[in-house]
Motif scaffolding. Structure first.
Motif, mmCIF file in Angstrom:
data_model
loop_
_atom_site.group_PDB
_atom_site.id
_atom_site.type_symbol
_atom_site.label_atom_id
_atom_site.label_comp_id
_atom_site.label_asym_id
_atom_site.label_seq_id
_atom_site.Cartn_x
_atom_site.Cartn_y
_atom_site.Cartn_z
ATOM 1 N N GLY A 142 40.082 -12.736 64.987
ATOM 2 C CA GLY A 142 39.694 -14.036 65.521
ATOM 3 C C GLY A 142 38.236 -14.385 65.325
ATOM 4 N N ALA A 143 37.666 -13.959 64.174
ATOM 5 C CA ALA A 143 36.234 -14.168 63.931
ATOM 6 C C ALA A 143 36.012 -15.104 62.746
ATOM 7 N N THR A 144 36.673 -16.254 62.778
ATOM 8 C CA THR A 144 36.555 -17.213 61.675
ATOM 9 C C THR A 144 35.509 -18.287 61.943
ATOM 10 N N THR A 145 34.809 -18.195 63.050
ATOM 11 C CA THR A 145 33.770 -19.168 63.403
ATOM 12 C C THR A 145 32.426 -18.452 63.516
ATOM 13 N N PRO A 146 31.322 -19.203 63.557
ATOM 14 C CA PRO A 146 30.016 -18.555 63.727
ATOM 15 C C PRO A 146 29.964 -17.739 65.008
ATOM 16 N N GLY A 147 29.093 -16.723 65.039
ATOM 17 C CA GLY A 147 28.958 -15.907 66.239
ATOM 18 C C GLY A 147 27.933 -14.818 66.063
ATOM 19 N N GLY A 148 27.399 -14.342 67.179
ATOM 20 C CA GLY A 148 26.453 -13.233 67.152
ATOM 21 C C GLY A 148 24.995 -13.625 67.144
ATOM 22 N N ALA A 149 24.681 -14.914 67.229
ATOM 23 C CA ALA A 149 23.288 -15.359 67.141
ATOM 24 C C ALA A 149 22.431 -14.712 68.224
ATOM 25 N N GLY A 150 21.282 -14.195 67.832
ATOM 26 C CA GLY A 150 20.342 -13.607 68.769
ATOM 27 C C GLY A 150 20.593 -12.160 69.110
ATOM 28 N N VAL A 151 21.634 -11.542 68.536
ATOM 29 C CA VAL A 151 21.989 -10.157 68.834
ATOM 30 C C VAL A 151 21.690 -9.281 67.620
ATOM 31 N N VAL A 152 21.109 -8.107 67.866
ATOM 32 C CA VAL A 152 20.860 -7.124 66.807
ATOM 33 C C VAL A 152 21.848 -5.970 66.984
ATOM 34 N N VAL A 153 22.502 -5.593 65.891
ATOM 35 C CA VAL A 153 23.433 -4.466 65.887
ATOM 36 C C VAL A 153 22.834 -3.342 65.055
ATOM 37 N N GLY A 154 22.713 -2.175 65.639
ATOM 38 C CA GLY A 154 22.244 -1.021 64.893
ATOM 39 C C GLY A 154 23.366 -0.466 64.034
ATOM 40 N N VAL A 155 23.050 -0.170 62.770
ATOM 41 C CA VAL A 155 24.020 0.418 61.854
ATOM 42 C C VAL A 155 23.555 1.840 61.562
ATOM 43 N N ALA A 156 24.053 2.786 62.361
ATOM 44 C CA ALA A 156 23.703 4.189 62.172
ATOM 45 C C ALA A 156 24.585 4.727 61.048
ATOM 46 N N ASP A 157 23.996 4.870 59.877
ATOM 47 C CA ASP A 157 24.802 5.143 58.694
ATOM 48 C C ASP A 157 23.905 5.731 57.617
ATOM 49 N N ASN A 158 24.219 5.453 56.341
ATOM 50 C CA ASN A 158 23.414 6.024 55.260
ATOM 51 C C ASN A 158 22.513 5.000 54.587
ATOM 52 N N GLY A 159 22.073 4.000 55.359
ATOM 53 C CA GLY A 159 21.124 3.015 54.856
ATOM 54 C C GLY A 159 21.787 1.702 54.481
ATOM 55 N N ILE A 160 20.979 0.660 54.373
ATOM 56 C CA ILE A 160 21.459 -0.681 54.024
ATOM 57 C C ILE A 160 20.600 -1.234 52.901
ATOM 58 N N ASP A 161 21.247 -1.862 51.931
ATOM 59 C CA ASP A 161 20.530 -2.520 50.837
ATOM 60 C C ASP A 161 19.901 -3.807 51.361
ATOM 61 N N ALA A 162 18.600 -3.795 51.519
ATOM 62 C CA ALA A 162 17.887 -4.943 52.092
ATOM 63 C C ALA A 162 17.852 -6.140 51.155
ATOM 64 N N GLY A 163 18.226 -5.950 49.884
ATOM 65 C CA GLY A 163 18.204 -7.053 48.938
ATOM 66 C C GLY A 163 19.547 -7.682 48.662
ATOM 67 N N HIS A 164 20.621 -7.142 49.257
ATOM 68 C CA HIS A 164 21.959 -7.687 48.984
ATOM 69 C C HIS A 164 22.016 -9.150 49.425
ATOM 70 N N PRO A 165 22.583 -10.039 48.585
ATOM 71 C CA PRO A 165 22.560 -11.472 48.916
ATOM 72 C C PRO A 165 23.235 -11.832 50.228
ATOM 73 N N ASP A 166 24.187 -11.033 50.691
ATOM 74 C CA ASP A 166 24.839 -11.322 51.965
ATOM 75 C C ASP A 166 24.122 -10.706 53.156
ATOM 76 N N LEU A 167 23.068 -9.908 52.889
ATOM 77 C CA LEU A 167 22.389 -9.209 53.974
ATOM 78 C C LEU A 167 20.881 -9.382 53.983
ATOM 79 N N ALA A 168 20.340 -9.990 52.935
ATOM 80 C CA ALA A 168 18.882 -10.033 52.781
ATOM 81 C C ALA A 168 18.174 -10.645 53.978
ATOM 82 N N ASP A 169 18.761 -11.677 54.580
ATOM 83 C CA ASP A 169 18.112 -12.310 55.735
ATOM 84 C C ASP A 169 18.745 -11.887 57.050
#
Length: 499
Positions: A142-169
């Motif tokens: 049920g997540a087909t609308t905008p959501g999550g504004a103002g919330v930071v989620v920690g991703v404890a994992d093996n790193g994130i590509d900071a330049g990926h077009p879907d994640l850069a900002d």
């Protein structure tokens, strides 16, 4: 072949709930000098929270031949590097030491892996990938609308590509950190960057499932308006040791990160056993960490694993320790999967979509077991990845690692929306079980008020802890139960058990 959950009944969950979290923001303790790369292990030393002083700790550790790495006085956990020998025995003799134990079996020193090539500037999408916002997993929760504004989620994992077009900002570099090297925080961008190759794509895939931007292209996360903090917890061999997981969660507590996703299990033990002296101290340190995080309002979400294992009836572990020479060993009820088996962690199993019927069913690879799974979420999904050798920056991955971020994304949506009324939706499907009868126990003690719904199939009755739904489904039949509820001030997720 789709592996059914308990007699062929699969469960998927979507929830809406009010969360109001407050987290203190005092700084992390400063790390001391790191031990040189000599044959040694990392250890945890557990003391009573609040004492002794760091000066006393350092002196005792040095006297026993160890090197102080970092300490968390609020939970009474200190991480040390020291050779094997008399170190642990000497510390155990001190009256204020409650337990001492290693966090690993390998003496290989931790180091940062070689970084991946960024996906920055790439826009090509695979033909097989669904259009943004139309993927089955997004629709299912049920997540087909905008959501999550103002919330930071920690991703404890093996790193994130900071330049990926879907994640850069979507990445918050000020809140990102590396924890995989001896469990000591390192805020340099290189410390939280992913490694090269497909093995380095995991964290980027998880981050995309949580907060991939809704920009009309690529993939879309469950909470596309949220931001993510990259918290890298693995070392160059891909191992995630207890001290790294502890560092990640204490970082979140200290830096006001209200939700953290953990799509991994803690190495080197497939399950950690409280009755084993080589594992009990580290397990206790993890238990303290996640109990403290829960008290401070951090929502910790973890994957249950991909071995198609009934974790409730497991009696033998054949893959541990995975940083040395694995040997079969008996396990019992004192042993648990870390992190998913800890009491203050939301444990997530994986669902899939049956290609023939379209039903949401238990993924054939997912671990399961009575009392071991909190929720089930989509676990075969498209998302972002680091740039691969063929130039691709998106991939379809299966795993409970992919299911867990859906729940973390839902938590971010709930924090942002802050609703008071909740609708819990349970989808059940018969994957071919004989008889098709199911008893669904729904623990709703985390909710302030719950209405007893009228089910489309079967009967629903109130129990001491929530509701029980008893029903029979014909082969390939589906049924959905919608439960109106009111949430309190704390994070509220139902615990669902199917038998």
């Amino acid at each position: 072949m789709i592996r059914p959950l308990s007699r062929g009944i699969g469960v998927a969950l979507a929830v809406g709930v009010a969360l109001a979290l407050a987290i203190p923001s005092s700084p992390l303790p400063a790390a001391a000098e790191v031990a040189p790369d000599t044959p040694a292990l990392n250890w945890v030393v557990n003391t009573a929270p609040g004492g002794p002083s760091e000066e006393t700790l350092r002196a005792a550790i040095a006297d026993a031949g160890g090197t102080f790495l970092i300490s968390y006085p609020e939970i009474g956990v200190t991480v040390v590097r020291a050779p094997e020998g008399g170190f642990a025995a000497q510390l155990r003799d001190l009256p204020w030491v409650q337990s001492v134990g290693p966090t690993r079996t390998s003496t290989t020193p931790d180091r940062l892996p070689d970084p991946a090539e960024s996906a920055a500037g790439v826009t090509e999408e695979p033909e097989a990938m669904p259009a943004e916002g139309t993927a089955w997993d997004t629709v299912a929760v049920g997540a087909t609308t905008p959501g999550g504004a103002g919330v930071v989620v920690g991703v404890a994992d093996n790193g994130i590509d900071a330049g990926h077009p879907d994640l850069a900002d979507r990445i918050d570099p000020a809140l990102s950190v590396g924890c995989g090297i001896k469990g000591v925080p390192d805020t340099r961008p290189a410390a939280w960057a992913p490694e090269a190759g497909l093995s380095g794509a995991h964290g980027t895939h998880v981050a995309g499932s949580i907060a991939g931007a809704a920009d009309g292209a690529g993939i879309r996360g469950i909470a596309p308006d949220a931001r993510v903090a990259a918290i890298k917890v693995d070392n160059q061999t891909g191992h995630i040791y207890p001290e790294a997981s502890i560092c990640a969660t204490m970082w979140a507590v200290r830096h006001d990160i209200p939700v953290v996703n953990h799509s991994y299990y803690v190495d080197p033990w497939y399950v950690w056993c409280a009755g084993d002296e080589t594992q009990s101290a580290a397990l206790e340190a993890l238990r303290r960490t996640y109990a403290y995080a829960h008290e401070q309002g951090v929502v910790s979400v973890a994957a249950v694993g991909n071995e198609a294992q009934d974790l409730a009836t497991m009696t033998t572990d054949v893959v541990s320790p995975n940083d040395g020479a694995p040997e079969p060993r008996p396990v019992d009820s004192s042993c648990l999967k870390a992190l998913a088996g800890l009491p203050d962690v939301i444990s997530v199993a994986a669902a899939d979509q049956d290609e023939t019927s379209g039903a949401v069913v238990m993924a054939r690879f997912s671990n399961y077991g009575a009392g071991t799974v909190t929720v089930t979420a989509p676990g075969v999904v498209w998302s972002a990845v680091t740039r691969q050798d063929d130039g691709s920056i998106y991939a379809l991955f299966p795993g409970t690692s992919m299911a867990s971020p859906h729940v973390a994304g839902l938590a971010a949506r709930l924090l942002a929306a802050d609703p008071q009324d909740t609708l819990i939706v349970l989808d059940l499907a018969n994957a071919g079980a004989v008889g098709g009868r199911a008893v669904v126990d729904i623990d709703l003690t985390a909710f302030a008020d719950v209405e007893v719904p009228v089910p489309p199939v079967g009967e629903v009755e109130r129990t001491a802890r929530g509701l029980r739904w008893t029903l029979t489904l014909d082969s390939a039949q589906k049924a959905q139960l919608q439960i109106p509820a009111t949430s309190g001030d704390d994070p509220a997720f139902p615990v669902v058990a199917v038998r």
